[in-house]
Design a protein around this motif. Structure first.
Motif, mmCIF file in Angstrom:
data_model
loop_
_atom_site.group_PDB
_atom_site.id
_atom_site.type_symbol
_atom_site.label_atom_id
_atom_site.label_comp_id
_atom_site.label_asym_id
_atom_site.label_seq_id
_atom_site.Cartn_x
_atom_site.Cartn_y
_atom_site.Cartn_z
ATOM 1 N N ASN A 123 -20.896 2.450 -1.947
ATOM 2 C CA ASN A 123 -20.300 1.838 -3.141
ATOM 3 C C ASN A 123 -18.818 2.149 -3.244
ATOM 4 O O ASN A 123 -18.009 1.295 -3.620
ATOM 5 C CB ASN A 123 -21.028 2.331 -4.394
ATOM 6 C CG ASN A 123 -22.414 1.735 -4.539
ATOM 7 O OD1 ASN A 123 -22.685 0.654 -4.014
ATOM 8 N ND2 ASN A 123 -23.282 2.411 -5.252
ATOM 9 N N ALA A 124 -18.454 3.389 -2.905
ATOM 10 C CA ALA A 124 -17.041 3.761 -2.955
ATOM 11 C C ALA A 124 -16.234 2.962 -1.941
ATOM 12 O O ALA A 124 -15.127 2.490 -2.238
ATOM 13 C CB ALA A 124 -16.887 5.263 -2.698
ATOM 14 N N VAL A 125 -16.793 2.782 -0.729
ATOM 15 C CA VAL A 125 -16.089 2.015 0.293
ATOM 16 C C VAL A 125 -15.957 0.549 -0.121
ATOM 17 O O VAL A 125 -14.898 -0.071 0.036
ATOM 18 C CB VAL A 125 -16.815 2.137 1.640
ATOM 19 C CG1 VAL A 125 -16.202 1.200 2.672
ATOM 20 C CG2 VAL A 125 -16.758 3.573 2.145
ATOM 21 N N MET A 126 -17.029 -0.026 -0.674
ATOM 22 C CA MET A 126 -16.987 -1.420 -1.096
ATOM 23 C C MET A 126 -16.010 -1.630 -2.242
ATOM 24 O O MET A 126 -15.316 -2.656 -2.309
ATOM 25 C CB MET A 126 -18.392 -1.876 -1.502
ATOM 26 C CG MET A 126 -19.378 -1.969 -0.353
ATOM 27 S SD MET A 126 -21.002 -2.571 -0.879
ATOM 28 C CE MET A 126 -20.564 -4.208 -1.487
ATOM 29 N N THR A 127 -15.926 -0.656 -3.155
ATOM 30 C CA THR A 127 -14.981 -0.769 -4.271
ATOM 31 C C THR A 127 -13.551 -0.775 -3.765
ATOM 32 O O THR A 127 -12.717 -1.583 -4.206
ATOM 33 C CB THR A 127 -15.194 0.398 -5.252
ATOM 34 O OG1 THR A 127 -16.536 0.367 -5.752
ATOM 35 C CG2 THR A 127 -14.235 0.301 -6.422
ATOM 36 N N SER A 128 -13.244 0.110 -2.833
ATOM 37 C CA SER A 128 -11.894 0.143 -2.271
ATOM 38 C C SER A 128 -11.585 -1.132 -1.498
ATOM 39 O O SER A 128 -10.480 -1.678 -1.595
ATOM 40 C CB SER A 128 -11.742 1.368 -1.363
ATOM 41 O OG SER A 128 -11.981 2.562 -2.073
ATOM 42 N N SER A 129 -12.575 -1.632 -0.726
ATOM 43 C CA SER A 129 -12.366 -2.859 0.032
ATOM 44 C C SER A 129 -12.161 -4.049 -0.887
ATOM 45 O O SER A 129 -11.308 -4.913 -0.643
ATOM 46 C CB SER A 129 -13.568 -3.099 0.955
ATOM 47 O OG SER A 129 -13.413 -4.324 1.668
ATOM 48 N N GLN A 130 -12.914 -4.108 -1.964
ATOM 49 C CA GLN A 130 -12.775 -5.202 -2.920
ATOM 50 C C GLN A 130 -11.411 -5.167 -3.593
ATOM 51 O O GLN A 130 -10.783 -6.207 -3.816
ATOM 52 C CB GLN A 130 -13.885 -5.129 -3.961
ATOM 53 C CG GLN A 130 -13.943 -6.334 -4.890
ATOM 54 C CD GLN A 130 -15.028 -6.192 -5.932
ATOM 55 O OE1 GLN A 130 -15.128 -5.160 -6.585
ATOM 56 N NE2 GLN A 130 -15.834 -7.227 -6.109
ATOM 57 N N ALA A 131 -10.945 -3.968 -3.921
ATOM 58 C CA ALA A 131 -9.629 -3.844 -4.541
ATOM 59 C C ALA A 131 -8.529 -4.274 -3.575
ATOM 60 O O ALA A 131 -7.543 -4.900 -3.974
ATOM 61 C CB ALA A 131 -9.398 -2.403 -4.995
ATOM 62 N N LEU A 132 -8.712 -3.958 -2.286
ATOM 63 C CA LEU A 132 -7.727 -4.366 -1.294
ATOM 64 C C LEU A 132 -7.681 -5.888 -1.173
ATOM 65 O O LEU A 132 -6.607 -6.491 -1.068
ATOM 66 C CB LEU A 132 -8.058 -3.727 0.055
ATOM 67 C CG LEU A 132 -7.102 -4.041 1.214
ATOM 68 C CD1 LEU A 132 -5.697 -3.559 0.886
ATOM 69 C CD2 LEU A 132 -7.596 -3.407 2.501
ATOM 70 N N GLN A 133 -8.839 -6.542 -1.189
ATOM 71 C CA GLN A 133 -8.867 -7.995 -1.127
ATOM 72 C C GLN A 133 -8.291 -8.618 -2.400
ATOM 73 O O GLN A 133 -7.589 -9.630 -2.345
ATOM 74 C CB GLN A 133 -10.309 -8.468 -0.912
ATOM 75 C CG GLN A 133 -10.898 -8.053 0.423
ATOM 76 C CD GLN A 133 -12.356 -8.469 0.564
ATOM 77 O OE1 GLN A 133 -12.930 -9.056 -0.340
ATOM 78 N NE2 GLN A 133 -12.944 -8.157 1.711
ATOM 79 N N ALA A 134 -8.601 -8.004 -3.554
ATOM 80 C CA ALA A 134 -8.103 -8.551 -4.815
ATOM 81 C C ALA A 134 -6.593 -8.405 -4.948
ATOM 82 O O ALA A 134 -5.963 -9.167 -5.688
ATOM 83 C CB ALA A 134 -8.789 -7.851 -5.991
ATOM 84 N N LEU A 243 -8.623 -0.618 -9.670
ATOM 85 C CA LEU A 243 -9.777 -0.363 -8.818
ATOM 86 C C LEU A 243 -11.086 -0.570 -9.554
ATOM 87 O O LEU A 243 -12.027 -1.134 -9.026
ATOM 88 C CB LEU A 243 -9.711 1.064 -8.261
ATOM 89 C CG LEU A 243 -8.579 1.343 -7.265
ATOM 90 C CD1 LEU A 243 -8.624 2.799 -6.836
ATOM 91 C CD2 LEU A 243 -8.701 0.438 -6.056
ATOM 92 N N GLY A 244 -11.174 -0.106 -10.799
ATOM 93 C CA GLY A 244 -12.419 -0.212 -11.540
ATOM 94 C C GLY A 244 -13.464 0.754 -11.016
ATOM 95 O O GLY A 244 -13.160 1.760 -10.359
ATOM 96 N N THR A 245 -14.733 0.464 -11.268
ATOM 97 C CA THR A 245 -15.844 1.293 -10.819
ATOM 98 C C THR A 245 -16.825 0.448 -10.007
ATOM 99 O O THR A 245 -16.642 -0.754 -9.844
ATOM 100 C CB THR A 245 -16.580 1.924 -12.020
ATOM 101 O OG1 THR A 245 -17.110 0.879 -12.855
ATOM 102 C CG2 THR A 245 -15.629 2.774 -12.850
ATOM 103 N N ALA A 246 -17.883 1.114 -9.519
ATOM 104 C CA ALA A 246 -18.876 0.384 -8.736
ATOM 105 C C ALA A 246 -19.610 -0.653 -9.575
ATOM 106 O O ALA A 246 -20.038 -1.692 -9.071
ATOM 107 C CB ALA A 246 -19.871 1.368 -8.132
ATOM 108 N N SER A 247 -19.755 -0.395 -10.871
ATOM 109 C CA SER A 247 -20.462 -1.333 -11.738
ATOM 110 C C SER A 247 -19.577 -2.495 -12.189
ATOM 111 O O SER A 247 -20.046 -3.617 -12.343
ATOM 112 C CB SER A 247 -21.011 -0.601 -12.969
ATOM 113 O OG SER A 247 -19.952 0.008 -13.701
#
Length: 271
Positions: A123-134, A243-247
């Protein structure tokens, strides 16, 4: 030859005993005084002599034991297994099938615990990846499910989309300010139906430019012979990404509006 009087020899002994008795007496008095002082000090600590002060005095602070962890760990399971093996009847040992089932249960619990740790890391990796794409959306405009937009010198035109359930000949658009007061009205063609683009040039009904601020786009049209309010979405400028959170996921910070979840974005437009 004269005899020695035993009474004369007893006199020094009697004097020595009296002296010893006198020397011990102060020690008893000191001890009694010490006990009395400790009792007085203990009384002073528990009572002030004033009933009102004694009533409002806070009780002595007592240490609160820490709450025990109620979760069972792998060590607890093996401890239970050891106790079970040590207490079993040697003439009726545990069946091999039961032993294998218990060991499998312990392994399953340990595997679930490791899986939970891996999911947290994922979840932490996906959150960082999503923030990078956003972050690639910074500087662009996104369509959000809200009829409120921000008008500024950087964005002097307010754009949006009106969603219609069917083809409507004429759609009446109303622009309202933050207080809900009507700024201007105009009409757009909705004969194509579906999603209809709408744009406001930032001028009021007298043709004067409106100041920077938040404005709402309202739209209505006749559906089945009755006037109905239509859903409106507006475009907003993305200034930064949180960044937000996993939720919640990544949060897009919009100029003059606030934050919105990346998953709530309907479309992305060029500047």
């Amino acid at each position: 030859m004269s005899l020695i009087n035993p009474l004369n020899n007893a006199q020094p002994l009697g004097g020595q005993s009296q002296t010893s008795t006198q020397s011990v007496a102060p020690s008893k008095q000191a001890t009694s005084g010490t006990v009395q002082s400790a009792a007085t000090q203990s009384t002073d600590q528990t009572s002030t002599g004033n009933p009102f002060l004694d009533a409002i005095r806070l009780p002595d602070e007592k240490s609160i034991p820490e709450a025990n962890n109620q979760e069972l760990t792998q060590e607890d399971f093996f401890s239970l297994l050891s106790q079970q093996l040590s207490m079993q009847d040697p003439f009726k040992p545990v069946d091999n099938d039961q032993m294998i089932a218990q060991m499998a249960a312990f392994s399953t619990v340990d595997g679930i615990s490791n899986l939970n740790d891996e999911i947290v890391n994922l979840n932490a990796v996906m959150t960082s990846s999503q923030a990078l794409q956003a972050s690639g959306l910074v500087g662009q405009k996104v369509l959000i499910p809200s009829d409120t937009g921000h008008l500024s010198e950087e964005d002097p035109v307010l754009k949006g989309v009106v969603s219609t359930p069917e083809a409507i000949d004429t759609i009446v658009v109303r622009i309202e300010d933050e207080k809900g007061q009507l700024v201007t009205t105009f009409e757009i063609d909705g004969s194509q139906g579906g999603n209809v683009d709408v744009s406001w040039d930032g001028l009021d009904k007298n043709g004067e430019a409106m100041p920077s601020g938040t404005y709402s786009i309202k739209a209505s049209g006749r559906v089945d012979g009755q006037s109905e309010e239509l859903a409106v979405s507006t475009y907003a400028h993305v200034t930064s990404v949180s960044l937000g959170t996993a939720s919640t996921g990544s949060i897009l910070n919009l100029r003059g509006i606030g934050g919105i979840k990346l998953g709530d974005v309907l479309a992305v437009s060029e500047v």
